[in-house]
Design a protein around this motif. Structure first.
Motif, PDB file in Angstrom:
ATOM      1  N   VAL A 166      -8.130   9.217 -42.546  1.00 42.53           N
ATOM      2  CA  VAL A 166      -9.075   8.771 -41.511  1.00 42.53           C
ATOM      3  C   VAL A 166      -8.304   8.296 -40.280  1.00 42.53           C
ATOM      4  O   VAL A 166      -8.641   8.642 -39.136  1.00 42.53           O
ATOM      5  CB  VAL A 166      -9.996   7.660 -42.047  1.00 42.53           C
ATOM      6  CG1 VAL A 166     -10.833   7.065 -40.914  1.00 42.53           C
ATOM      7  CG2 VAL A 166     -10.895   8.193 -43.151  1.00 42.53           C
ATOM      8  N   GLY A 167      -7.242   7.493 -40.514  1.00 43.86           N
ATOM      9  CA  GLY A 167      -6.422   7.037 -39.397  1.00 43.86           C
ATOM     10  C   GLY A 167      -5.758   8.196 -38.681  1.00 43.86           C
ATOM     11  O   GLY A 167      -5.687   8.222 -37.440  1.00 43.86           O
ATOM     12  N   ARG A 169      -6.893  11.232 -38.488  1.00 42.48           N
ATOM     13  CA  ARG A 169      -7.914  11.962 -37.727  1.00 42.48           C
ATOM     14  C   ARG A 169      -8.250  11.214 -36.444  1.00 42.48           C
ATOM     15  O   ARG A 169      -8.419  11.833 -35.386  1.00 42.48           O
ATOM     16  CB  ARG A 169      -9.179  12.145 -38.587  1.00 42.48           C
ATOM     17  CG  ARG A 169     -10.298  12.891 -37.865  1.00 42.48           C
ATOM     18  CD  ARG A 169      -9.899  14.330 -37.590  1.00 42.48           C
ATOM     19  NE  ARG A 169     -10.826  15.032 -36.707  1.00 42.48           N
ATOM     20  CZ  ARG A 169     -10.716  15.056 -35.392  1.00 42.48           C
ATOM     21  NH1 ARG A 169      -9.705  14.421 -34.770  1.00 42.48           N
ATOM     22  NH2 ARG A 169     -11.582  15.731 -34.663  1.00 42.48           N
ATOM     23  N   LYS A 170      -8.355   9.888 -36.528  1.00 42.38           N
ATOM     24  CA  LYS A 170      -8.649   9.092 -35.329  1.00 42.38           C
ATOM     25  C   LYS A 170      -7.563   9.271 -34.272  1.00 42.38           C
ATOM     26  O   LYS A 170      -7.828   9.212 -33.070  1.00 42.38           O
ATOM     27  CB  LYS A 170      -8.787   7.612 -35.703  1.00 42.38           C
ATOM     28  CG  LYS A 170     -10.018   7.274 -36.534  1.00 42.38           C
ATOM     29  CD  LYS A 170     -11.269   7.220 -35.687  1.00 42.38           C
ATOM     30  CE  LYS A 170     -12.468   6.708 -36.475  1.00 42.38           C
ATOM     31  NZ  LYS A 170     -13.684   6.600 -35.644  1.00 42.38           N
ATOM     32  N   ALA A 171      -6.325   9.462 -34.752  1.00 45.23           N
ATOM     33  CA  ALA A 171      -5.206   9.645 -33.824  1.00 45.23           C
ATOM     34  C   ALA A 171      -4.995  11.112 -33.466  1.00 45.23           C
ATOM     35  O   ALA A 171      -4.016  11.455 -32.802  1.00 45.23           O
ATOM     36  CB  ALA A 171      -3.931   9.092 -34.445  1.00 45.23           C
ATOM     37  N   ASN A 172      -5.925  11.981 -33.925  1.00 41.17           N
ATOM     38  CA  ASN A 172      -5.855  13.424 -33.667  1.00 41.17           C
ATOM     39  C   ASN A 172      -4.579  14.064 -34.218  1.00 41.17           C
ATOM     40  O   ASN A 172      -4.076  15.053 -33.684  1.00 41.17           O
ATOM     41  CB  ASN A 172      -5.972  13.717 -32.161  1.00 41.17           C
ATOM     42  CG  ASN A 172      -7.391  13.495 -31.657  1.00 41.17           C
ATOM     43  OD1 ASN A 172      -8.367  13.885 -32.311  1.00 41.17           O
ATOM     44  ND2 ASN A 172      -7.504  12.841 -30.510  1.00 41.17           N
ATOM     45  N   ASP A 176     -10.712  18.110 -38.409  1.00 39.55           N
ATOM     46  CA  ASP A 176     -11.813  17.859 -39.336  1.00 39.55           C
ATOM     47  C   ASP A 176     -11.641  18.636 -40.645  1.00 39.55           C
ATOM     48  O   ASP A 176     -11.974  18.145 -41.731  1.00 39.55           O
ATOM     49  CB  ASP A 176     -13.151  18.231 -38.699  1.00 39.55           C
ATOM     50  CG  ASP A 176     -13.579  17.251 -37.621  1.00 39.55           C
ATOM     51  OD1 ASP A 176     -13.056  16.114 -37.623  1.00 39.55           O
ATOM     52  OD2 ASP A 176     -14.438  17.614 -36.790  1.00 39.55           O
ATOM     53  N   ALA A 416     -11.584  -1.802 -35.149  1.00 41.93           N
ATOM     54  CA  ALA A 416     -12.029  -1.180 -33.893  1.00 41.93           C
ATOM     55  C   ALA A 416     -10.875  -1.095 -32.901  1.00 41.93           C
ATOM     56  O   ALA A 416     -10.697  -0.083 -32.207  1.00 41.93           O
ATOM     57  CB  ALA A 416     -13.194  -1.971 -33.300  1.00 41.93           C
ATOM     58  N   TYR A 419      -8.365   1.657 -34.136  1.00 39.14           N
ATOM     59  CA  TYR A 419      -8.871   3.009 -33.869  1.00 39.14           C
ATOM     60  C   TYR A 419      -8.887   3.321 -32.378  1.00 39.14           C
ATOM     61  O   TYR A 419      -8.767   4.493 -31.981  1.00 39.14           O
ATOM     62  CB  TYR A 419     -10.282   3.162 -34.438  1.00 39.14           C
ATOM     63  CG  TYR A 419     -10.345   3.338 -35.939  1.00 39.14           C
ATOM     64  CD1 TYR A 419      -9.275   3.872 -36.655  1.00 39.14           C
ATOM     65  CD2 TYR A 419     -11.487   2.972 -36.652  1.00 39.14           C
ATOM     66  CE1 TYR A 419      -9.341   4.037 -38.029  1.00 39.14           C
ATOM     67  CE2 TYR A 419     -11.565   3.130 -38.035  1.00 39.14           C
ATOM     68  CZ  TYR A 419     -10.487   3.671 -38.715  1.00 39.14           C
ATOM     69  OH  TYR A 419     -10.563   3.833 -40.071  1.00 39.14           O
ATOM     70  N   ALA A 420      -9.028   2.293 -31.556  1.00 40.20           N
ATOM     71  CA  ALA A 420      -9.045   2.504 -30.103  1.00 40.20           C
ATOM     72  C   ALA A 420      -7.640   2.655 -29.521  1.00 40.20           C
ATOM     73  O   ALA A 420      -7.488   2.845 -28.309  1.00 40.20           O
ATOM     74  CB  ALA A 420      -9.773   1.348 -29.418  1.00 40.20           C
ATOM     75  N   ALA A 451      -5.356   2.835 -41.693  1.00 39.11           N
ATOM     76  CA  ALA A 451      -5.437   3.360 -40.326  1.00 39.11           C
ATOM     77  C   ALA A 451      -4.060   3.345 -39.672  1.00 39.11           C
ATOM     78  O   ALA A 451      -3.642   4.330 -39.050  1.00 39.11           O
ATOM     79  CB  ALA A 451      -6.429   2.544 -39.509  1.00 39.11           C
ATOM     80  N   MET A 455      -1.760   6.539 -38.628  1.00 38.17           N
ATOM     81  CA  MET A 455      -1.322   6.681 -37.245  1.00 38.17           C
ATOM     82  C   MET A 455       0.200   6.566 -37.113  1.00 38.17           C
ATOM     83  O   MET A 455       0.725   6.492 -36.002  1.00 38.17           O
ATOM     84  CB  MET A 455      -1.990   5.611 -36.384  1.00 38.17           C
ATOM     85  CG  MET A 455      -3.491   5.788 -36.255  1.00 38.17           C
ATOM     86  SD  MET A 455      -4.234   4.409 -35.326  1.00 38.17           S
ATOM     87  CE  MET A 455      -5.912   5.008 -35.117  1.00 38.17           C
TER      88      MET A 455
END
Length: 557
Positions: A166-167, A169-172, A176, A416, A419-420, A451, A455
């Motif tokens: 998930v982390g 994916r959040k960091a690209n 998916d 938050a 992830y930001a 996360a 990342m």
């Protein structure tokens, strides 16, 4: 053999009680035998418990084979993975006390002669053991066993990898489709999640305590050996009842020291600290956080299971399981081999003939991963009463770290910000008001740690909290800070940008603020309103003690 169940089955005056047993189809012959409670946490909401109906049936078969009458009793159980990251996690640790109280209630109310405890996941195992020790009756733990590891890109994976994905994916860092691959592949079937997370830690430590049969912690849930073990547990309880070997005969000061030693060698979850403290309290055994460091100093770390390494519970099982680890520890005289166990034999007799079949999964004691144990307790002005880190899952470069505090008053605020992309290398993330009282419930926070790992920040960012981290967390994740913020602890006085120094080899953690400045901040401190006022969590917040005491209920009400 005097039976407790005679209070409900024997004599003229017990005819009303017997009539109620007959209403359920029990026979006179069954009521003349020892009544054994089979406490099963089977449900259809916890992967580790989904198959416990099969385990409980095998236990019952074993009890009958050995001449007893098994009686199934249900228990609740929370899946920490499903409860993670929302209000549900507030209920997880607190449920341990409910489980202990409910097992005590059912056992005492119905005069059972012994118990086979059938848990698997995080808080259910210690909750059931606490009840058995509190009542001091014959008891055996028979868990449901670990899940097999999943497979993605020809690599063994387990639950921690999907949280880290998930982390990523959040960091690209992944797309998916790859996230979906992890999602579908990390948990291939029933059992407790495949790494040395809290559930498997406690199931292994039940072996180390002697309250479970050899193999309890490591035989996979889907193996036929798990069913055979369950039948053996049913037979074992009958032997304990016959010999009047009670829970405190097995769990005592000597066996708890053995468990601490195995904890350090295995690199168990940091949550094992809370649960061993709570179990020791029920057994009347003095245990404090300093004893963990004392044990760590003389106990080599022999295992790096996920999340600390690439091996999983199935690998530990193939290598010889806990008896193989105990055999390595015995080479240097680190265990008391004379303690009695649930087999009716001593620990020394149990591990006779055991051997280490895979020196990659279980390092020989001569060549350990480290000369010190897998868990460390840190002290300093940030945690005068201590805090906990799974040292074996910390990257070498993070064993000593200094950086600016990034302060958050809840897990949601912290995740938050992570992830930001607002957390950078060198930061020390501080998450407070998540302790036993302030949470309430001392939430386990796999989200923030995973996360950061996803990342690629787990080797440059530390996390500190008065809450807990999952056994699946890795990196410099330091939890159980005591006193907690809601009790006026100095973690509640930290301000954004304060420099925090972490020195795990020296068991130290400090915020670089003078005593005078901390005193000034404390004088101006205003405690926030309780997060939960109603329901049993509201009561729990008022009654729960410090994490340094195992987050047990206060004893001096």
């Amino acid at each position: 053999m005097a039976l407790r169940s005679a209070n409900v089955t024997q004599g003229i005056e017990k005819a009303p009680m017997r009539s109620l047993f007959y209403a359920m189809g029990y026979t006179k012959e069954e009521l003349d035998r020892p009544l054994i409670g089979v406490v099963s946490a089977h449900s259809e909401i916890v992967p580790g418990h989904y198959h416990l109906d099969k385990i409980a049936e095998a236990v019952k078969a074993g009890v009958r084979m050995a001449g007893g009458t098994p009686i199934l009793i249900p228990s609740i159980g929370v899946c920490d993975g499903i409860a993670m990251g929302h209000i549900g996690m507030k209920y997880s640790l607190a449920s341990r006390e409910l489980i202990a109280d409910s097992v005590e209630t059912m056992t005492m109310a119905h005069a059972l002669d012994g118990l086979v405890l059938v848990p698997n996941c995080d808080k259910i195992v210690p909750g059931m053991v606490m009840a058995a020790v509190r009542m001091n009756i014959p008891a055996v733990v028979c868990s449901g066993g670990p899940m097999m590891a999943g497979l993605v890109d020809e690599e063994e994976i387990s639950l921690s990898k999907i949280f880290e994905a998930v982390g990523a994916r959040k960091a690209n860092l992944i797309d998916d489709a790859k996230l979906e691959e992890f999602e579908q592949g990390c948990c291939p079937g029933c059992g407790s999640c495949a790494g040395m997370y809290t559930a498997n830690s406690m199931n292994c430590l039940c072996e180390a305590l002697g309250i479970a049969l050899p193999g309890n912690g490591t035989i996979p849930a889907v193996h036929n050996g798990r069913i055979r073990l369950a039948k053996m547990a049913g037979q074992a309880i009958m032997q304990l009842v016959e010999k009047d070997i009670k829970a405190r005969d097995i769990i005592n000061e000597r066996s708890i020291k053995n468990a601490l030693t195995c904890d350090m060698a295995l690199g168990c979850s940091s949550n094992s600290v809370l649960h061993l403290l709570a179990i020791a309290n029920e057994a009347g055994v003095p245990l404090d956080l300093n004893m963990f460091n004392q044990t760590s100093e003389k106990t080599p770390n022999l295992c790096h299971l996920a999340p600390a390494g690439d091996t999983h519970m199935q690998d530990l099982n193939i290598a010889g399981g806990i008896p193989a680890v105990q055999t390595e520890l015995a080479k240097k005289g680190l265990l008391d081999l004379s303690v009695i166990t649930a087999t009716g034999k001593t620990l020394g007799e149990n591990i006779e003939g055991a051997r280490n079949k895979n020196p990659e999964a279980i390092r020989p004691i001569e060549t350990p991963f480290s000369e010190t144990g897998g868990i460390a307790i840190l002290f300093g002005n940030l945690a005068p009463e201590g805090c906990v880190v799974k040292r074996s899952a910390v990257a070498p470069e993070m064993l000593k770290h200094s950086g600016p505090a990034r302060v958050f008053n809840s897990e949601e605020e912290a995740i938050a910000s992570i992830y930001a992309g607002k957390i950078v290398q060198g930061d020390v993330v501080v998450i407070r008001y998540e302790g036993p009282k302030g949470g309430p419930g001392m939430r386990e926070m796999l989200g923030p740690t995973s996360a950061l790992a996803g990342m690629k920040l787990d080797k440059s960012v530390a996390l500190i909290t008065d809450g807990r981290f999952s056994g699946a967390s890795r990196g410099a994740s330091i939890g159980h800070v005591c006193p907690e913020a809601a009790s006026g602890g100095s973690i509640g006085l930290i301000e954004e940008g304060d420099i925090i120094e972490i020195n795990i080899p020296e068991y130290a953690i400090n915020v670089q603020v003078s005593d005078e400045e901390l005193a000034k901040r404390k004088a101006a401190y205003v405690a926030p309103e309780p997060k939960v006022r109603s329901g049993w969590l509201g009561r729990y917040a008022k009654l729960v003690d410090s994490a340094a005491k195992g987050a047990i209920m206060k004893q001096d009400l």
